[in-house]
Motif scaffolding. Structure first.
Motif, short mmCIF file in Angstrom:
data_model
loop_
_atom_site.label_atom_id
_atom_site.label_comp_id
_atom_site.label_asym_id
_atom_site.label_seq_id
_atom_site.Cartn_x
_atom_site.Cartn_y
_atom_site.Cartn_z
N THR A 234 -8.02 -7.90 -0.26
CA THR A 234 -6.63 -6.87 -1.02
C THR A 234 -7.97 -5.72 -1.23
OG1 THR A 234 -5.30 -8.78 -0.65
CG2 THR A 234 -4.73 -6.52 -1.95
N LEU A 235 -8.57 -5.45 -2.53
CA LEU A 235 -8.77 -4.86 -3.63
C LEU A 235 -9.72 -4.15 -2.22
CD1 LEU A 235 -9.14 -3.05 -5.96
CD2 LEU A 235 -11.33 -4.55 -5.94
N GLY B 106 -8.00 -2.17 0.61
CA GLY B 106 -6.69 -1.14 -0.19
C GLY B 106 -7.16 0.16 -0.04
N LEU C 8 -5.96 1.89 -3.14
CA LEU C 8 -5.65 2.36 -2.21
C LEU C 8 -4.07 3.23 -3.55
CD1 LEU C 8 -2.82 -0.24 -0.62
CD2 LEU C 8 -3.82 1.72 0.33
N VAL C 9 -5.21 3.00 -4.59
CA VAL C 9 -4.53 4.14 -5.99
C VAL C 9 -4.46 5.30 -5.40
CG1 VAL C 9 -4.67 4.25 -8.17
CG2 VAL C 9 -5.03 2.10 -7.82
N ARG C 10 -3.57 6.13 -5.87
CA ARG C 10 -3.78 7.68 -5.48
C ARG C 10 -4.27 7.85 -6.69
NH1 ARG C 10 -0.38 11.93 -5.89
NH2 ARG C 10 1.05 10.45 -7.35
N CYS D 106 4.96 7.97 -3.18
CA CYS D 106 3.67 7.08 -2.97
C CYS D 106 3.81 6.26 -2.05
CB CYS D 106 3.83 6.72 -5.01
SG CYS D 106 4.97 5.08 -4.91
N ASP D 107 2.63 5.46 -2.16
CA ASP D 107 2.33 4.14 -0.72
C ASP D 107 2.49 2.94 -1.22
OD1 ASP D 107 1.64 2.86 1.31
OD2 ASP D 107 -0.40 3.92 1.34
N ARG E 165 2.72 0.33 -0.06
CA ARG E 165 1.80 -0.97 -0.20
C ARG E 165 0.75 -1.41 -1.45
NH1 ARG E 165 -2.34 0.92 4.21
NH2 ARG E 165 -2.61 2.57 3.59
N SER E 166 0.31 -0.03 -2.53
CA SER E 166 -0.37 -0.58 -3.76
C SER E 166 0.31 -0.97 -4.16
CB SER E 166 -0.64 0.68 -3.77
OG SER E 166 0.36 1.92 -4.42
N PRO F 43 0.04 4.12 5.56
CA PRO F 43 0.26 4.03 4.34
C PRO F 43 1.80 4.03 4.36
CG PRO F 43 -1.49 5.93 4.08
CD PRO F 43 -1.43 5.30 5.50
#
Length: 422
Positions: A236-237, A240, A242-244, A278-279, A281-282, A300
């Motif tokens: 996942t990490l 992803g 995915l952290v903006r 924000c996404d 998914r994150s 996203p």
């Protein structure tokens, strides 16, 4: 040694500083040449000589100050413009009245434009307008009255400096945008490289430990289970990222020098942070594990921050119910659907389901897991929650949040009822 892509320093305005450096030297020589050619016409030539000595020393001595934006300080700009204004106002003292009446050049002549251009390149069109206005007032004051040639020259300098200042501001904005794009591309390539390396090593080892541990049983099975959970979390990490993050220039005048910065949430009227979307998914990927599978669109899923947080919290509440009531061996699946008008998150498990009437009974006993943690959260953000359960076939919770989510009382009722508190 692994090579990493990074954004190197660029600056579209640097050529302007080099051009300004040359302009100042050439116009200083031009002003001195004009005086040498007509020095016999000056009433007090010694005043002009003194000014040109100062002008030459200042121009040559401050060449490093106009090499780049960092060196060109506000103190330098003010002093530079002061010298230009003093030279203009000294013209009636040094030159003859006849030459001034016939629109003769001022002592600094076109060197003055260099001082105004420095303001434009450093601070943009507003600074240029300020400097050119002062130069215009000084030119009119030294002649005693506004003339056509004076107004023409002042207007020309004003328009040129403001135009250059505006172009510099646009160039800086474009450069920062390009820097962000290059940084995102570099980060994407780096993430892909790390994903390949991790997939070829760590993930394969964890998968092997999970398989061998499950086959051996006993304590090894527990170790295999833990390895499986870490494999899912690591996948996942890696997948992803995915952290903006936001990127800003260290100094706008230096161009594309970027760094990752934290963006604090901006509070709205209710104190909640609802700045940029924000996404989703994150917020949902941390729920993934050996028994929980997250399926998402692969792109996203933008949602208002407050709505995304409440929706993720409702998903967490649904998973808590699965872990608490469906048993330790029950699996759960989270499906994220990104539709044009709404975001739909479905949480499904393979547990025993909810006996008919249990949900209403739980609410009557004060057990409000579904009523508050799930339906209440969705109601607060203008969404709906629907629960479907068939005894022996598991439970499905569908959470829907409209794109323009607003507080609403419209929450769908449940088609099935709960066993214990859910």
């Amino acid at each position: 040694m692994t090579k990493r892509v990074r954004v190197m320093r660029m600056s579209v305005e640097q050529p302007l500083w080099r051009a300004l450096t040359g302009y100042r030297v050439l116009t200083m020589l031009y002003a001195i040449g004009l005086f040498v050619a007509a020095h016999q016409k000056f009433d007090r030539p010694w005043v002009a000589v003194g000014f040109y000595v100062v002008l030459a020393g200042w121009t040559i001595g401050t060449l490093p100050k106009v090499a780049n934006a960092a060196s060109c300080t506000k103190r330098f700009l003010i002093t530079d413009l002061t010298i230009a204004l003093v030279g203009i106002l000294l013209t009636p003292v040094a030159d003859s009245h006849q030459r001034i009446v016939h629109d003769g050049p001022t002592l600094p002549s076109i060197w003055t434009a260099g001082a105004v251009l420095a303001f434009a390149i450093k601070g943009g069109w507003r600074w240029a307008a300020f400097a050119s206005a002062l130069v215009g007032v000084a030119n009119i004051a030294q002649r005693g009255r506004p003339t056509q040639d004076t107004l023409h020259n002042v207007l020309l300098v004003c328009i040129a400096s403001i135009a250059i200042g505006y172009v510099v501001e646009v160039a800086r904005a474009s450069e920062r945008t390009l820097a962000r794009a290059l940084e995102i591309e570099a980060a994407t390539r780096e993430r892909e490289r790390l994903a390949r390396d991790i997939h070829d090593s760590v993930l394969q080892v964890l998968a092997m430990v999970q398989r061998r541990g499950s086959a051996m049983g006993g304590e090894a099975a527990e170790l295999g289970r833990m390895a499986g959970e870490q494999e899912v979390a690591l996948r996942t990490l890696v997948a992803g990222g995915l952290v903006r993050t936001s990127h800003e220039s260290e100094d706008a005048s230096l161009g594309a020098v970027v760094r990752a910065v934290e963006e604090p949430d901006e509070p709205d009227e209710d104190g909640a942070a609802d700045a940029d979307p924000c996404d989703l998914r994150s917020l949902l990927f941390p729920y993934a594990g050996a028994k929980v599978t997250v399926s998402e669109p692969g792109a996203p899923v933008a949602l208002a921050p407050k709505a995304a947080r409440e929706l993720a919290a409702a998903v967490g509440a649904a998973l808590d119910n699965v872990h608490r009531h469906a048993g330790p061996d029950a699996g759960a699946w989270i499906l994220v659907e990104d539709e044009p008008d709404a975001v739909i998150v479905t949480v499904r498990d393979d547990g025993p389901g909810i006996p008919e009437g249990r949900l209403a009974e739980a609410e009557g006993e004060g057990r409000l897991g579904v009523a508050l943690s799930i339906r209440g959260r969705l109601r607060d953000i203008g969404g709906t929650a629907e629960l479907i359960s068939v005894p022996g076939q598991g439970t499905e919770v569908e959470l829907r949040v409209p794109r323009a989510a607003a507080p609403s009382e419209n929450v769908r009722g449940t088609r099935g009822k709960a066993g214990k508190e859910r």
